[in-house]
Write a protein that holds these residues in place. Structure first.
Motif, PDB file in Angstrom:
ATOM      1  N   GLU A 145     -29.991 -88.550 -39.525  1.00 44.76           N
ATOM      2  CA  GLU A 145     -30.452 -88.067 -38.229  1.00 44.76           C
ATOM      3  C   GLU A 145     -30.898 -89.253 -37.388  1.00 44.76           C
ATOM      4  OE1 GLU A 145     -33.195 -84.913 -37.960  1.00 44.76           O
ATOM      5  OE2 GLU A 145     -32.070 -83.547 -39.250  1.00 44.76           O
ATOM      6  N   VAL A 146     -30.485 -89.238 -36.123  1.00 45.12           N
ATOM      7  CA  VAL A 146     -30.857 -90.298 -35.187  1.00 45.12           C
ATOM      8  C   VAL A 146     -31.486 -89.656 -33.957  1.00 45.12           C
ATOM      9  CG1 VAL A 146     -29.012 -91.821 -35.977  1.00 45.12           C
ATOM     10  CG2 VAL A 146     -28.595 -90.302 -34.069  1.00 45.12           C
ATOM     11  N   PRO A 147     -32.506 -90.290 -33.399  1.00 44.53           N
ATOM     12  CA  PRO A 147     -33.099 -89.757 -32.167  1.00 44.53           C
ATOM     13  C   PRO A 147     -32.065 -89.737 -31.047  1.00 44.53           C
ATOM     14  CG  PRO A 147     -34.510 -91.431 -33.167  1.00 44.53           C
ATOM     15  CD  PRO A 147     -33.194 -91.487 -33.873  1.00 44.53           C
ATOM     16  N   ALA A 148     -32.042 -88.644 -30.283  1.00 41.75           N
ATOM     17  CA  ALA A 148     -31.080 -88.524 -29.184  1.00 41.75           C
ATOM     18  C   ALA A 148     -31.697 -87.684 -28.071  1.00 41.75           C
ATOM     19  CB  ALA A 148     -29.775 -87.923 -29.665  1.00 41.75           C
ATOM     20  N   PRO A 149     -32.683 -88.228 -27.371  1.00 43.17           N
ATOM     21  CA  PRO A 149     -33.328 -87.446 -26.302  1.00 43.17           C
ATOM     22  C   PRO A 149     -32.345 -87.123 -25.185  1.00 43.17           C
ATOM     23  CG  PRO A 149     -34.003 -89.742 -26.212  1.00 43.17           C
ATOM     24  CD  PRO A 149     -33.236 -89.574 -27.485  1.00 43.17           C
ATOM     25  N   ALA A 150     -32.490 -85.936 -24.607  1.00 42.40           N
ATOM     26  CA  ALA A 150     -31.649 -85.536 -23.484  1.00 42.40           C
ATOM     27  C   ALA A 150     -32.151 -86.211 -22.220  1.00 42.40           C
ATOM     28  CB  ALA A 150     -31.667 -84.029 -23.327  1.00 42.40           C
ATOM     29  N   ALA A 151     -31.221 -86.700 -21.412  1.00 44.42           N
ATOM     30  CA  ALA A 151     -31.579 -87.400 -20.181  1.00 44.42           C
ATOM     31  C   ALA A 151     -30.563 -87.084 -19.101  1.00 44.42           C
ATOM     32  CB  ALA A 151     -31.649 -88.907 -20.430  1.00 44.42           C
ATOM     33  N   SER A 152     -30.990 -87.231 -17.874  1.00 40.90           N
ATOM     34  CA  SER A 152     -30.086 -87.097 -16.734  1.00 40.90           C
ATOM     35  C   SER A 152     -29.514 -88.478 -16.426  1.00 40.90           C
ATOM     36  CB  SER A 152     -30.856 -86.544 -15.518  1.00 40.90           C
ATOM     37  OG  SER A 152     -30.000 -86.480 -14.391  1.00 40.90           O
ATOM     38  N   VAL A 153     -28.207 -88.596 -16.497  1.00 39.14           N
ATOM     39  CA  VAL A 153     -27.541 -89.891 -16.345  1.00 39.14           C
ATOM     40  C   VAL A 153     -26.678 -89.865 -15.097  1.00 39.14           C
ATOM     41  CG1 VAL A 153     -26.005 -91.565 -17.423  1.00 39.14           C
ATOM     42  CG2 VAL A 153     -27.535 -90.199 -18.848  1.00 39.14           C
ATOM     43  N   SER A 154     -26.761 -90.908 -14.288  1.00 42.23           N
ATOM     44  CA  SER A 154     -25.948 -90.999 -13.072  1.00 42.23           C
ATOM     45  C   SER A 154     -25.531 -92.438 -12.854  1.00 42.23           C
ATOM     46  CB  SER A 154     -26.727 -90.484 -11.858  1.00 42.23           C
ATOM     47  OG  SER A 154     -27.903 -91.254 -11.654  1.00 42.23           O
ATOM     48  N   ILE A 155     -24.417 -92.614 -12.132  1.00 39.92           N
ATOM     49  CA  ILE A 155     -23.913 -93.947 -11.808  1.00 39.92           C
ATOM     50  C   ILE A 155     -24.047 -94.160 -10.311  1.00 39.92           C
ATOM     51  CG2 ILE A 155     -21.892 -95.439 -11.763  1.00 39.92           C
ATOM     52  CD1 ILE A 155     -20.962 -94.303 -14.312  1.00 39.92           C
ATOM     53  N   ASP A 156     -24.743 -95.195  -9.950  1.00 38.11           N
ATOM     54  CA  ASP A 156     -24.972 -95.476  -8.533  1.00 38.11           C
ATOM     55  C   ASP A 156     -23.669 -95.787  -7.816  1.00 38.11           C
ATOM     56  OD1 ASP A 156     -27.559 -95.207  -9.262  1.00 38.11           O
ATOM     57  OD2 ASP A 156     -28.089 -97.346  -9.135  1.00 38.11           O
ATOM     58  N   GLY A 157     -23.505 -95.180  -6.641  1.00 39.95           N
ATOM     59  CA  GLY A 157     -22.363 -95.473  -5.791  1.00 39.95           C
ATOM     60  C   GLY A 157     -21.136 -94.652  -6.061  1.00 39.95           C
ATOM     61  N   LEU A 158     -21.062 -93.948  -7.197  1.00 38.48           N
ATOM     62  CA  LEU A 158     -19.883 -93.145  -7.518  1.00 38.48           C
ATOM     63  C   LEU A 158     -20.160 -91.643  -7.495  1.00 38.48           C
ATOM     64  CD1 LEU A 158     -18.297 -95.228 -10.429  1.00 38.48           C
ATOM     65  CD2 LEU A 158     -17.646 -95.190  -8.022  1.00 38.48           C
ATOM     66  N   GLY A 159     -21.442 -91.283  -7.504  1.00 41.73           N
ATOM     67  CA  GLY A 159     -21.786 -89.875  -7.376  1.00 41.73           C
ATOM     68  C   GLY A 159     -21.710 -89.089  -8.654  1.00 41.73           C
ATOM     69  N   GLY A 160     -21.285 -89.673  -9.762  1.00 44.44           N
ATOM     70  CA  GLY A 160     -21.187 -88.935 -11.011  1.00 44.44           C
ATOM     71  C   GLY A 160     -22.531 -88.822 -11.696  1.00 44.44           C
ATOM     72  N   SER A 161     -22.805 -87.660 -12.261  1.00 37.54           N
ATOM     73  CA  SER A 161     -24.067 -87.457 -12.979  1.00 37.54           C
ATOM     74  C   SER A 161     -23.890 -86.332 -13.983  1.00 37.54           C
ATOM     75  CB  SER A 161     -25.204 -87.121 -12.005  1.00 37.54           C
ATOM     76  OG  SER A 161     -24.934 -85.900 -11.340  1.00 37.54           O
ATOM     77  N   GLY A 162     -24.788 -86.295 -14.949  1.00 38.94           N
ATOM     78  CA  GLY A 162     -24.730 -85.251 -15.968  1.00 38.94           C
ATOM     79  C   GLY A 162     -25.843 -85.420 -16.974  1.00 38.94           C
ATOM     80  N   ASP A 163     -26.095 -84.364 -17.733  1.00 43.94           N
ATOM     81  CA  ASP A 163     -27.120 -84.403 -18.776  1.00 43.94           C
ATOM     82  C   ASP A 163     -26.463 -84.820 -20.088  1.00 43.94           C
ATOM     83  OD1 ASP A 163     -29.079 -83.550 -17.023  1.00 43.94           O
ATOM     84  OD2 ASP A 163     -28.675 -81.430 -17.398  1.00 43.94           O
ATOM     85  N   LEU A 164     -26.919 -85.948 -20.625  1.00 39.85           N
ATOM     86  CA  LEU A 164     -26.343 -86.481 -21.856  1.00 39.85           C
ATOM     87  C   LEU A 164     -27.441 -86.759 -22.870  1.00 39.85           C
ATOM     88  CD1 LEU A 164     -23.842 -89.137 -20.399  1.00 39.85           C
ATOM     89  CD2 LEU A 164     -23.352 -86.773 -21.046  1.00 39.85           C
ATOM     90  N   ALA A 165     -27.030 -86.785 -24.160  1.00 44.18           N
ATOM     91  CA  ALA A 165     -27.912 -87.260 -25.219  1.00 44.18           C
ATOM     92  C   ALA A 165     -27.783 -88.772 -25.294  1.00 44.18           C
ATOM     93  CB  ALA A 165     -27.536 -86.614 -26.547  1.00 44.18           C
ATOM     94  N   VAL A 166     -28.913 -89.473 -25.385  1.00 43.81           N
ATOM     95  CA  VAL A 166     -28.909 -90.933 -25.437  1.00 43.81           C
ATOM     96  C   VAL A 166     -29.323 -91.361 -26.842  1.00 43.81           C
ATOM     97  CG1 VAL A 166     -29.789 -93.058 -24.434  1.00 43.81           C
ATOM     98  CG2 VAL A 166     -29.506 -91.037 -22.994  1.00 43.81           C
ATOM     99  N   ALA A 167     -28.437 -92.081 -27.522  1.00 40.85           N
ATOM    100  CA  ALA A 167     -28.694 -92.474 -28.906  1.00 40.85           C
ATOM    101  C   ALA A 167     -28.335 -93.937 -29.108  1.00 40.85           C
ATOM    102  CB  ALA A 167     -27.879 -91.600 -29.864  1.00 40.85           C
ATOM    103  N   SER A 168     -28.736 -94.455 -30.276  1.00 42.54           N
ATOM    104  CA  SER A 168     -28.433 -95.844 -30.621  1.00 42.54           C
ATOM    105  C   SER A 168     -27.911 -95.915 -32.045  1.00 42.54           C
ATOM    106  CB  SER A 168     -29.690 -96.713 -30.494  1.00 42.54           C
ATOM    107  OG  SER A 168     -29.444 -98.019 -30.996  1.00 42.54           O
ATOM    108  N   ALA A 169     -26.866 -96.746 -32.245  1.00 38.75           N
ATOM    109  CA  ALA A 169     -26.285 -96.903 -33.577  1.00 38.75           C
ATOM    110  C   ALA A 169     -27.205 -97.684 -34.506  1.00 38.75           C
ATOM    111  CB  ALA A 169     -24.936 -97.618 -33.470  1.00 38.75           C
ATOM    112  N   GLU A 170     -28.211 -98.379 -33.960  1.00 35.11           N
ATOM    113  CA  GLU A 170     -29.105 -99.151 -34.809  1.00 35.11           C
ATOM    114  C   GLU A 170     -29.928 -98.248 -35.723  1.00 35.11           C
ATOM    115  OE1 GLU A 170     -31.448-102.052 -32.806  1.00 35.11           O
ATOM    116  OE2 GLU A 170     -29.781-102.786 -31.590  1.00 35.11           O
TER     117      GLU A 170
END
Length: 841
Positions: A553-578
């Motif tokens: 099990e790895v921590p994967a908090p839900a976050a709102s992710v967006s890219i500046d200047g392109l208008g794309g956004s969405g709710d994603l899980a953010v995790a790390s392979a470490e």
């Protein structure tokens, strides 16, 4: 000459039987391959004709349209041109057909398919009726079996972005009709009404304008009239007008490579089988000439000339080739019919019936006859050199000369060294041509050197076995007998060597290439299965699954992710392979991310841009009211609905999420898990409310399934060569028993039991097989590695994978075949009566 040949055939019919079987098998292989190839070509032809049935003239673009051209109205084929064509004299109607690609989902399968208009004038529907509403469709019988649907079932269509993933679930369509066959040569195709096609989640591109002629209108004349109308409209340079007959022929010509390749592969393996058969036949005739020395000398003494004896030998081999080829034709017809029936039952229900082909009925027998005659030429020359005085000499086979064949050995060593050098050059330079040439050179060197090296190696192996067996005289005599008849032993071992080398090369090459691709895939997608959701039911499903090897099990908090200047956004899980770095779940470090960057799939936040278009863009991660700014690194290989960051960045994000931080379960799937097992597990997880992304595991399972099918097919093709080699062993040992009747009688008189005599022949067979296994296994493994290294791209490192289990089965099968091949000769040797055997002239 004819009388001599007839006398030889009549007296040696039993000895020639095995050689005739070898010819029949090789001829049958070629005949069946050509018949199956023709049936496959007929199948393609029927599919293309069915696709254009009902139409008389086709208007197609000279270059394929881009869907963007359709959107801005710049496509060459459009409704305006369709109206122009339909107004031509002699045209009953004209229909603009469009196509697009979608992801098609049923209860049992999810595949990529093509949607298109329901063509006018198609063949009668097999079941149900043609679609009439915008939520109805029709598909072919084979496609219905693929999806596991029937009339009345529903299919869900979703957009397909070309990355191998379907988008969000789209509209549902009801299957109202099933047409015979697959209906098209372009793969799985769904036929919709015009309104249904407009509602489908696909980027449509114009395919063609199908023109139906009035009754009595000639197709050629209609095509000329349509061409004139198209030229007047100004679209003449962008489109082509052809009769449907011309379109069908062009499509068939473009697809002919498939059937030609199938035919070429079949003939290639057939020629390989014929080459092995040539060794068996040549060996048979050489032994027959040695055993007929007194008879041939008597023929010479009563007036037969050398040309008569030589011609009789050639006529004998010609007769053997004709009879063997005749049996081969019958066997090939049965085999071809069986392959076509199996294709209809397990692959393509619309696979064409096998039809007799002049090419198959001529090519197969011609090869069989030519190979037989060629294999008998050298023995025929030897037979013509027998002088009349030989009739007064004893019939025993003379002892073999003890000298080592230095010239042959030197040529083999030099050619082998050159072959190895070319192989290494091809492997290091990723050159398939050099790899093939090097392997061929080394293989020829093996066959040339067999006459020099095999007899002493068999004798040496016999001495080693004799020491282990407490100086067993049976083993010593078996080794001495095999080494004394060097030509016969080398020829038989060479036939076995060909089969074992090629089988080993295919097995090792397939395993190595599969492992190389798996490692390359693991570099990009190191986690087999990612599960979002930590409910007890999910944990239970993973614990109970036999294909799950490890999980973390790895921590994967839900976050709102967006890219500046392109208008794309969405709710994603953010995790790390470490967080999984110390776990065996990770197959590589492909998910390692530098601090300050984020690995993200553009489509996961609603962007159509490619991965390179978002590289370096600023990504804002909003979690728990805090924002973290990172630089984007685009990738389609991240888990579904997930963004990957470094361990340090993840710690900041988890801290911002506080006690609401969610987690993911990263799972390692067993290497031998099948696609159906993986699909069953993901379905169970999703039914428990979790989101499961098993694309990496499915990809590996698809690779394994594909290689398994290819391996099975190639090994099946090689089976003919191996069977002929085993026949050669039995034939050689049988002839050896006939030539050694006096030796066997003497041994019996000296106290050898029947069991010892039988065991001597079996040991002789095993000695030759072991030598072939050792050298064939080593050279085949080398060939497998060279083949893998030659076709592996420079970006990947070739990996040698030696499947010990499969090679062990090959060795066990070869040894069992050697024992079975020696059964009849061993029995014949054991039944020699001392007094009768020693009295034979």
């Amino acid at each position: 000459m004819i009388r001599i040949a007839w006398s030889n055939l009549r007296s040696s019919s039993g000895r020639l039987f095995a050689a005739m079987i070898a010819i029949a098998v090789s001829v049958a292989f070629i005949v069946a391959a050509l018949l199956f190839s023709q049936a496959f070509g007929d199948t393609l032809r029927n599919q293309v004709r069915a696709e254009w049935s009902g139409a008389d003239v086709a208007v197609t673009e000279t270059e394929a349209s881009d869907p963007a051209d359709v959107a801005d109205g710049s496509a060459s084929l459009d409704e305006s041109l369709t109206k122009t064509v339909s107004a031509v004299d002699g045209a009953s109607n004209a229909q603009l057909t469009q196509t697009g690609y979608v992801s098609v989902s049923s209860d049992s399968a999810e595949v990529t398919g093509r949607v298109t208009n329901l063509p006018q004038g198609q063949d009668e529907v097999l079941k149900g009726s043609e679609p009439s509403a915008d939520d109805e469709l029709m598909l072919g019988e084979a496609d219905a079996k693929t999806l596991g649907v029937s009339v009345g079932d529903e299919l869900s269509l979703s957009d397909f972005d070309g990355s191998g993933r379907g988008g969000d679930e789209g509209p549902s369509f009801t299957v109202t009709g099933i047409a015979a066959g697959s209906s098209t040569s372009a793969g799985l195709t769904l036929y919709l009404t015009d309104a249904g096609l407009a509602a489908a989640p696909a980027e449509l591109a114009p395919d063609a304008i199908r023109v139906v002629a009035d009754s009595g209108t000639d197709r050629e004349q209609l095509a000329e009239a349509v061409t004139a109308a198209v030229d007047r409209s100004g679209a003449g340079d962008a489109v082509e007008v052809k009769t449907v007959d011309q379109v069908v022929e062009e499509q068939l010509e473009s697809m002919s490579d498939s059937s030609d390749m199938l035919s070429t592969v079949g003939i290639a393996f057939g020629l390989l089988a014929a080459g092995v058969a040539a060794l068996v036949i040549s060996n048979t005739f050489n032994v027959l000439v040695a055993s007929r020395t007194r008879v041939l000398a008597l023929f010479r003494a009563v007036g037969a000339s050398r040309s008569h004896v030589r011609g009789a030998a050639v006529l004998e081999s010609l007769t053997l080739g004709i009879v063997g080829s005749a049996f081969g034709i019958g066997l090939g017809l049965l085999l071809g019919w069986g392959l076509a029936a199996a294709a209809r039952a397990f692959w393509m229900p619309e696979f064409a019936q096998m039809s007799l082909s002049p090419a198959a009925l001529i090519t197969g027998p011609t090869v069989g006859i030519l190979v037989t005659v060629a294999a008998g030429l050298i023995p025929a020359l030897r037979s013509s050199r027998v002088s009349p005085i030989e009739a007064l000499r004893p019939v025993d086979v003379p002892a073999a000369a003890p000298r080592f064949r230095w010239v042959r050995a030197t040529i083999a060593l030099v050619l082998g060294a050159v072959g190895v050098a070319v192989c290494l050059l091809g492997a290091s330079g990723q050159s398939v041509v050099l790899g093939i040439l090097g392997c061929f050179g080394l293989f020829v060197a093996l066959l040339i050197g067999a006459r020099a090296f095999v007899p002493p190696l068999v004798a040496a192996l016999a001495r080693v076995v004799a020491v282990v067996a407490r100086r067993s005289p049976t083993v010593k005599l078996a080794g001495r007998s095999a080494s004394s008849a060097g030509g016969r032993t080398a020829s038989t071992t060479g036939a076995l060597l060909i089969g074992i080398t090629l089988v080993t090369a295919v097995v090792v090459g397939s395993a190595s290439l599969q492992r190389t691709l798996e490692l390359a895939t693991a570099e990009d997608t190191p986690v087999d299965l990612v599960v979002s959701g930590s409910a007890d039911t999910v944990t239970t499903s993973l614990d109970d699954a036999s294909i799950v090897e490890d999980r973390v099990e790895v921590p994967a908090p839900a976050a709102s992710v967006s890219i500046d200047g392109l208008g794309g956004s969405g709710d994603l899980a953010v995790a790390s392979a470490e967080d999984a770095a110390d776990s065996p779940v990770m197959r590589s470090d492909g998910y390692d991310v530098d601090e300050g960057t984020v690995l993200i799939d553009p489509s996961s936040i609603g962007l159509d841009e490619g991965t390179e278009d978002i590289d370096g863009k600023t990504v804002t991660v909003d979690v728990g009211g805090d924002t973290v700014s990172l630089k984007a690194v685009g990738s389609y290989n991240v888990p579904l609905g997930t963004a990957l960051v470094s361990g340090a960045d993840e710690a900041r994000i988890v801290k911002a999420a506080g006690g609401d931080a969610e987690s993911q379960t990263w799972v390692k799937i067993a290497d031998d898990a099948s696609g159906s097992q993986i699909e069953a597990l993901t379905s169970e997880l999703e039914s428990a409310g979790a989101q499961a992304d098993a694309d990496p595991a499915q990809t590996r399972a698809e690779f394994a399934s594909m290689f398994q099918v290819a391996l099975t097919v190639v090994l099946g093709l090689l089976a003919a060569a191996v069977i002929i080699a085993v026949i050669g062993v039995s034939n050689t040992l049988t002839l050896s028993v006939i030539d050694r009747r006096r030796e066997g009688a003497l041994l019996r008189a000296l106290g050898f039991t029947r069991r010892s005599m039988s065991r001597m022949i079996t040991i002789e067979s095993l000695l030759m097989t072991v030598i072939a296994l050792v050298f064939g296994g080593a050279v085949g493994t080398f060939f497998g590695w060279v083949g893998t290294a030659s076709i592996t791209p420079e970006s990947s490192a070739p990996v040698l994978s030696v499947p010990g289990g499969q090679l062990g089965l090959i060795a066990a099968a070869a040894i069992l075949a050697a024992v079975l091949a020696s059964a009849i000769p061993a029995r014949a040797m054991s039944r020699i009566v001392p007094a009768k055997g020693m009295s034979m002239e």
